[in-house]
Design a protein around this motif. Structure first.
Motif, PDB file in Angstrom:
ATOM      1  N   LEU A  28      28.994  46.161 -33.528  1.00 21.00           N
ATOM      2  CA  LEU A  28      28.506  47.635 -33.829  1.00 21.00           C
ATOM      3  C   LEU A  28      29.448  48.064 -34.967  1.00 21.00           C
ATOM      4  CD1 LEU A  28      27.824  47.152 -30.649  1.00 21.00           C
ATOM      5  CD2 LEU A  28      26.477  49.247 -31.368  1.00 21.00           C
ATOM      6  N   ILE A  29      29.013  48.838 -35.731  1.00 22.01           N
ATOM      7  CA  ILE A  29      29.951  49.273 -37.141  1.00 22.01           C
ATOM      8  C   ILE A  29      29.971  50.755 -37.032  1.00 22.01           C
ATOM      9  CG2 ILE A  29      29.839  47.183 -38.237  1.00 22.01           C
ATOM     10  CD1 ILE A  29      27.250  48.071 -39.586  1.00 22.01           C
ATOM     11  N   GLU A  30      30.705  51.283 -37.900  1.00 24.71           N
ATOM     12  CA  GLU A  30      30.694  52.832 -37.877  1.00 24.71           C
ATOM     13  C   GLU A  30      29.811  53.659 -38.740  1.00 24.71           C
ATOM     14  OE1 GLU A  30      34.017  54.477 -40.331  1.00 24.71           O
ATOM     15  OE2 GLU A  30      34.122  52.627 -41.781  1.00 24.71           O
ATOM     16  N   LYS A  31      28.959  52.673 -39.655  1.00 23.39           N
ATOM     17  CA  LYS A  31      27.863  53.457 -40.289  1.00 23.39           C
ATOM     18  C   LYS A  31      27.017  52.370 -40.780  1.00 23.39           C
ATOM     19  CE  LYS A  31      30.857  53.149 -44.485  1.00 23.39           C
ATOM     20  NZ  LYS A  31      32.326  53.064 -44.093  1.00 23.39           N
ATOM     21  N   TYR A  32      25.862  52.649 -40.956  1.00 24.15           N
ATOM     22  CA  TYR A  32      24.732  51.830 -41.350  1.00 24.15           C
ATOM     23  C   TYR A  32      24.115  52.102 -42.401  1.00 24.15           C
ATOM     24  CZ  TYR A  32      25.429  49.976 -36.622  1.00 24.15           C
ATOM     25  OH  TYR A  32      25.924  49.436 -35.326  1.00 24.15           O
ATOM     26  N   GLU A  33      23.627  50.893 -43.334  1.00 26.13           N
ATOM     27  CA  GLU A  33      22.805  51.377 -44.422  1.00 26.13           C
ATOM     28  C   GLU A  33      21.000  51.427 -43.845  1.00 26.13           C
ATOM     29  OE1 GLU A  33      21.091  49.008 -48.540  1.00 26.13           O
ATOM     30  OE2 GLU A  33      21.657  47.827 -46.553  1.00 26.13           O
ATOM     31  N   ILE A  34      20.765  52.588 -43.963  1.00 27.77           N
ATOM     32  CA  ILE A  34      19.398  52.929 -43.577  1.00 27.77           C
ATOM     33  C   ILE A  34      18.255  52.776 -44.577  1.00 27.77           C
ATOM     34  CG2 ILE A  34      20.194  54.041 -41.691  1.00 27.77           C
ATOM     35  CD1 ILE A  34      19.598  56.724 -43.071  1.00 27.77           C
ATOM     36  N   ASP A  35      18.481  52.343 -45.871  1.00 29.72           N
ATOM     37  CA  ASP A  35      17.563  52.419 -46.811  1.00 29.72           C
ATOM     38  C   ASP A  35      17.307  50.979 -47.373  1.00 29.72           C
ATOM     39  OD1 ASP A  35      16.064  54.203 -48.047  1.00 29.72           O
ATOM     40  OD2 ASP A  35      17.707  55.085 -49.344  1.00 29.72           O
ATOM     41  N   GLY A  36      17.530  49.851 -46.492  1.00 25.47           N
ATOM     42  CA  GLY A  36      17.357  48.578 -47.025  1.00 25.47           C
ATOM     43  C   GLY A  36      17.261  47.613 -45.813  1.00 25.47           C
ATOM     44  N   ASP A  37      17.280  46.440 -46.093  1.00 23.41           N
ATOM     45  CA  ASP A  37      17.070  45.357 -45.169  1.00 23.41           C
ATOM     46  C   ASP A  37      18.420  44.930 -44.470  1.00 23.41           C
ATOM     47  OD1 ASP A  37      14.265  45.305 -45.696  1.00 23.41           O
ATOM     48  OD2 ASP A  37      14.726  43.640 -47.166  1.00 23.41           O
ATOM     49  N   ASP A  38      19.604  45.279 -45.149  1.00 22.85           N
ATOM     50  CA  ASP A  38      20.700  44.455 -44.437  1.00 22.85           C
ATOM     51  C   ASP A  38      21.407  45.431 -43.448  1.00 22.85           C
ATOM     52  OD1 ASP A  38      24.117  44.428 -45.395  1.00 22.85           O
ATOM     53  OD2 ASP A  38      23.098  42.803 -45.209  1.00 22.85           O
ATOM     54  N   GLY A  39      21.332  46.744 -43.620  1.00 19.30           N
ATOM     55  CA  GLY A  39      21.747  47.496 -42.550  1.00 19.30           C
ATOM     56  C   GLY A  39      23.274  47.637 -42.383  1.00 19.30           C
ATOM     57  N   ILE A  40      24.110  46.965 -43.312  1.00 21.95           N
ATOM     58  CA  ILE A  40      25.488  47.090 -43.258  1.00 21.95           C
ATOM     59  C   ILE A  40      26.141  48.260 -44.108  1.00 21.95           C
ATOM     60  CG2 ILE A  40      28.033  45.998 -43.792  1.00 21.95           C
ATOM     61  CD1 ILE A  40      26.289  44.847 -41.395  1.00 21.95           C
ATOM     62  N   GLY A  41      26.431  49.218 -43.764  1.00 22.00           N
ATOM     63  CA  GLY A  41      26.880  50.592 -44.313  1.00 22.00           C
ATOM     64  C   GLY A  41      27.995  50.255 -45.423  1.00 22.00           C
ATOM     65  N   GLY A  42      28.289  51.019 -46.483  1.00 20.91           N
ATOM     66  CA  GLY A  42      29.473  50.729 -47.212  1.00 20.91           C
ATOM     67  C   GLY A  42      29.581  51.990 -47.781  1.00 20.91           C
ATOM     68  N   GLY A  43      30.619  51.956 -49.143  1.00 22.51           N
ATOM     69  CA  GLY A  43      31.167  53.050 -49.611  1.00 22.51           C
ATOM     70  C   GLY A  43      32.398  53.664 -49.063  1.00 22.51           C
TER      71      GLY A  43
END
Length: 502
Positions: free
Chosen positions: A459-474
């Motif tokens: 589980l991670i602190e933030k998620y990409e919710i606009d694509g298929d990967d799901g891994i947040g960044g920035g």
């Protein structure tokens, strides 16, 4: 030995600057979390003696005099056979820490164990803790819930406010004021008598409203801002105007890119950190230019909605304690604040809550996920909630949950990231008004978290919710695993556990 009372920058002076400027550690936070092996004054004297000697190596010196910190849950190993619920359950103990007065350094001792987020976040954070407590309560860990709220209240009692976290370099600011929400949650879980925490709630209110009574329209002091009609609302603030010690290099670079006095930029960066949204186009005059950050010029809707919760809780507990005068005062304060939010932070044309810019006098144009907090806090009408639902559905709803802002900037509190605390406040806010978007966001968010877990078993602190990967960044640092508030919100949603409405 007792914990240090000075921040690392104050304590180590030119040694601190040399370590940060010299990039001895890749992450600026790493050094300020190091634990000195000797008395700090002796280390500083040794540095001053040795730094000009031939062959002096700064990294070697630091390695000889400091113990480096480990990730918050460095000993945890996932089990491949665990499903999401079991994995979450096993994470609570590795992410439960206790400070110790025997440990020197920037960490501040508290009397109880407490949840930490994970990774580089090894300390007790303010608003993170509420969302972790949701999962602790959902899993029946009543003692952990009691310990968490006791730890927060102890720091409020000691310092007059809950710092951003229990580190000396966080003492000059707070974070979104969630203590009243924590008290209500802990009460619902049977963990505390909430009247025992009334003193801490009142101290927190005094902190946020400092100087409010003396302000004339258009004036501001610390967190308090007097609007043109005399109503007082609050803003995010930090009492210091120097680079954040945990992000020293980043802040120096941002200020250098601005045409404003550096101390103004530093203050706004610090205030942005106090908001919990560090960083976001929400605070910038130019969405994708952090050097234009103007946090202290902005009256934020989420902060003021949470202060309504605080004032209502003080009123309720004062009445329960037999203090009818205080109950009446804080009932009126909450009502006045709700009315001021409606006048100054509700855009009736767009049908949504927005932040207001003090300098221009205008509402900020960009819609953000903060618009759901008045619904969560119980200071929106059913009609305002319905219109907010429509605005969120049109501008912020994504396949993986509710988005944070309308802009993609590279800052972590912008597109395409989604964050657990905003999902929870949106879910509970819309559900409070029997609006279907709450359940839709819950379903989409759980699917996002589950998809990443099934692929990567974390589980991670933030998620990409606009694509298929799901891994947040920035943002300023690498993505962190753990992760406290993701765990708490996910566990509560999976269990169907909900505290009473605020």
């Amino acid at each position: 030995m007792a914990a240090d009372t000075l921040t690392p920058a104050d304590r180590y002076q030119e040694l601190f600057v040399a370590v940060q400027d010299g990039e001895v550690f890749e992450d600026s936070k790493h050094f300020v979390d190091c634990v000195p092996r000797d008395d700090p004054e002796q280390i500083l004297r040794a540095y001053r003696r040795e730094r000009n000697r031939e062959g002096f190596d700064l990294a070697t010196f630091v390695g000889e005099h400091f113990d480096e910190p480990k990730p918050a849950h460095s000993g945890f190993r996932p089990h491949a056979s665990d499903d999401l619920a079991r994995h979450l359950d096993r994470l609570w103990e590795p992410l439960t820490h206790r400070a110790s007065p025997k440990v020197m350094g920037s960490l501040i001792d508290v009397p109880t164990a407490y949840p930490v987020p994970g990774g580089r976040f090894r300390e007790l954070y303010y608003w993170d803790t509420y969302f972790s407590m949701l999962g602790l309560a959902a899993s029946g860990r009543t003692g952990h819930v009691r310990d968490a709220v006791t730890a927060i209240a102890s720091l409020v009692d000691r310092y007059g406010h809950m710092p951003n976290g229990n580190r000396t370099y966080y003492l000059s600011r707070s974070q979104p004021p969630m203590l009243a929400c924590m008290v209500q949650l802990a009460e619902a879980a049977g963990a505390v008598d909430p009247r025992d925490l009334l003193h801490a709630l009142r101290r927190e209110h005094s902190y946020w409203t400092d100087g409010a009574d003396a302000l004339r329209p258009g004036e501001a002091h610390r967190m308090s801002v007097a609007m043109p009609d005399g109503a007082v609302l609050q803003r995010y603030w930090d009492d210091r105007d120097s680079p954040r010690e945990e992000s020293y290099r980043e802040d120096v670079a941002t200020a250098a890119a601005s045409d404003r006095p550096v101390h103004e930029v530093y203050r706004d960066l610090r205030a942005g950190a106090a908001s919990g949204w560090d960083f976001s186009s929400r605070w910038n005059d130019v969405p994708d230019d952090l050097a234009t950050i103007a946090t202290t010029r902005i009256v934020p809707v989420d902060l003021n909605a949470l202060l309504v919760v605080l004032e209502r809780q003080i009123a309720r507990l004062s009445a329960a304690d037999g203090d009818d005068e205080s109950a009446a005062i804080f009932t009126t304060a909450a009502q006045d604040r709700c009315e001021a939010i409606d006048r100054w932070l509700w855009d009736d044309d767009r049908g949504v809550y927005l932040d207001r810019d003090i300098r221009s006098g205008e509402l900020r144009a960009s819609l953000t996920g903060a618009c759901v907090v008045p619904l969560f806090a119980g200071c929106a009408s059913d009609e305002q909630a319905r219109r907010t639902e429509s605005a969120v559905r049109d501008a912020l709803l994504r396949d993986g949950g509710m988005g944070t802002t309308e802009h993609a900037t590279g800052d972590q509190w912008d597109q395409p990231n989604g964050w657990a605390p905003l999902q929870w406040m949106a879910i509970e806010g819309f559900r409070r008004h029997d609006l279907p978007l709450g359940d839709e966001i819950a379903s989409r968010w759980i699917a996002t978290v589950r998809s990443v877990f099934e692929r990567e078993h974390r589980l991670i602190e933030k998620y990409e919710i606009d694509g298929d990967d799901g891994i947040g960044g920035g943002g300023e640092y690498e993505l962190q695993d753990g992760f406290g508030w993701t765990n708490g919100v996910t566990a509560a949603l999976l269990a169907g556990w909900r505290p009473p409405h605020l």
